[in-house]
Design a protein around this motif. Structure first.
Motif, PDB file in Angstrom:
ATOM      1  N   LEU A 187      50.075 -60.085   9.450  1.00  0.00           N
ATOM      2  CA  LEU A 187      49.162 -59.528   8.381  1.00  0.00           C
ATOM      3  C   LEU A 187      47.654 -60.173   8.888  1.00  0.00           C
ATOM      4  O   LEU A 187      46.685 -59.472   8.736  1.00  0.00           O
ATOM      5  CB  LEU A 187      49.519 -60.184   7.190  1.00  0.00           C
ATOM      6  N   PHE A 188      47.504 -61.548   8.941  1.00  0.00           N
ATOM      7  CA  PHE A 188      46.317 -62.000   9.356  1.00  0.00           C
ATOM      8  C   PHE A 188      46.352 -63.414   9.848  1.00  0.00           C
ATOM      9  O   PHE A 188      47.349 -64.329   9.443  1.00  0.00           O
ATOM     10  CB  PHE A 188      45.219 -61.898   8.052  1.00  0.00           C
ATOM     11  N   PRO A 189      45.458 -63.952  10.580  1.00  0.00           N
ATOM     12  CA  PRO A 189      45.479 -65.141  11.263  1.00  0.00           C
ATOM     13  C   PRO A 189      44.955 -66.250  10.271  1.00  0.00           C
ATOM     14  O   PRO A 189      44.063 -65.770   9.199  1.00  0.00           O
ATOM     15  CB  PRO A 189      44.481 -65.047  12.225  1.00  0.00           C
ATOM     16  N   ILE A 190      45.117 -67.653  10.086  1.00  0.00           N
ATOM     17  CA  ILE A 190      44.576 -68.696   9.492  1.00  0.00           C
ATOM     18  C   ILE A 190      44.131 -69.684  10.409  1.00  0.00           C
ATOM     19  O   ILE A 190      45.051 -70.212  11.072  1.00  0.00           O
ATOM     20  CB  ILE A 190      45.561 -69.211   8.505  1.00  0.00           C
ATOM     21  N   GLY A 191      42.903 -69.695  10.413  1.00  0.00           N
ATOM     22  CA  GLY A 191      42.337 -70.889  11.741  1.00  0.00           C
ATOM     23  C   GLY A 191      42.920 -70.516  12.783  1.00  0.00           C
ATOM     24  O   GLY A 191      43.223 -69.396  13.398  1.00  0.00           O
ATOM     25  N   ASP A 192      42.982 -71.644  13.722  1.00  0.00           N
ATOM     26  CA  ASP A 192      43.489 -71.632  15.213  1.00  0.00           C
ATOM     27  C   ASP A 192      45.030 -71.945  15.266  1.00  0.00           C
ATOM     28  O   ASP A 192      45.344 -71.720  16.404  1.00  0.00           O
ATOM     29  CB  ASP A 192      42.732 -72.623  15.784  1.00  0.00           C
ATOM     30  N   SER A 193      45.507 -72.177  14.191  1.00  0.00           N
ATOM     31  CA  SER A 193      46.840 -72.583  14.456  1.00  0.00           C
ATOM     32  C   SER A 193      48.116 -71.532  13.862  1.00  0.00           C
ATOM     33  O   SER A 193      49.035 -71.576  14.308  1.00  0.00           O
ATOM     34  CB  SER A 193      47.155 -73.753  13.610  1.00  0.00           C
ATOM     35  N   PHE A 194      47.773 -70.724  12.842  1.00  0.00           N
ATOM     36  CA  PHE A 194      48.715 -69.918  12.131  1.00  0.00           C
ATOM     37  C   PHE A 194      48.233 -68.410  12.064  1.00  0.00           C
ATOM     38  O   PHE A 194      47.134 -68.219  12.142  1.00  0.00           O
ATOM     39  CB  PHE A 194      48.895 -70.471  10.779  1.00  0.00           C
ATOM     40  N   GLN A 195      49.245 -67.716  11.838  1.00  0.00           N
ATOM     41  CA  GLN A 195      49.372 -66.248  11.255  1.00  0.00           C
ATOM     42  C   GLN A 195      50.437 -66.124  10.280  1.00  0.00           C
ATOM     43  O   GLN A 195      51.416 -66.623  10.195  1.00  0.00           O
ATOM     44  CB  GLN A 195      49.131 -65.516  12.294  1.00  0.00           C
ATOM     45  N   VAL A 196      50.115 -65.139   9.344  1.00  0.00           N
ATOM     46  CA  VAL A 196      50.943 -64.781   8.182  1.00  0.00           C
ATOM     47  C   VAL A 196      51.578 -63.355   8.779  1.00  0.00           C
ATOM     48  O   VAL A 196      50.676 -62.616   8.984  1.00  0.00           O
ATOM     49  CB  VAL A 196      50.048 -64.567   6.988  1.00  0.00           C
ATOM     50  N   ILE A 197      52.812 -63.270   8.837  1.00  0.00           N
ATOM     51  CA  ILE A 197      53.697 -62.141   9.086  1.00  0.00           C
ATOM     52  C   ILE A 197      54.522 -61.793   7.885  1.00  0.00           C
ATOM     53  O   ILE A 197      54.654 -62.464   6.836  1.00  0.00           O
ATOM     54  CB  ILE A 197      54.393 -62.640  10.199  1.00  0.00           C
TER      55      ILE A 197
END
Ligand SMILES: [Zn+2]
Length: 102
Positions: A9-19
């Motif tokens: 769906l989208f990244p969050i910063g440099d550590s995570f992404q939402v799937i």
């Protein structure tokens, strides 16, 4: 994460992404794909934590109230990516700071 129905769906910063997988929104490690859990829960809850003395970042911190504080670092349990670091009072519980309402 393996799965034919996985949608990024989208990244969050440099550590995570939402799937989204099997109809559920989750947070995963951007580097290795480790799934931290539901998107409405702080990924720190499923990370690995290490505590360091505040003098680790600067010996000057030793002139303050170093015995009252601690640095808590949080890592991906699969690849070791540093995801957060907090300086807190030793007696306080780990600081949960992220909750997505999507
Ligand atoms: Zn990872």
């Amino acid at each position: 994460m393996k799965g034919q129905d996985k949608k990024i769906l989208f990244p969050i910063g440099d550590s995570f992404q939402v799937i989204e997988s099997s109809g559920e929104k989750k947070i995963e490690c951007l580097k290795c794909g480790y799934v931290y859990g539901a998107a409405d829960k702080d990924p720190k809850a499923n990370s690995r934590m290490m505590e360091r003395p505040v003098t680790f970042t600067s010996s000057l911190n030793g002139y303050g109230m170093a015995d009252r504080f601690v640095i808590r670092e949080f890592y991906c349990p699969q690849c070791g990516l540093l995801i957060a670091a907090n300086t807190q009072l030793k007696e306080d519980p780990p600081f949960m700071e992220m909750s997505l309402s999507i």
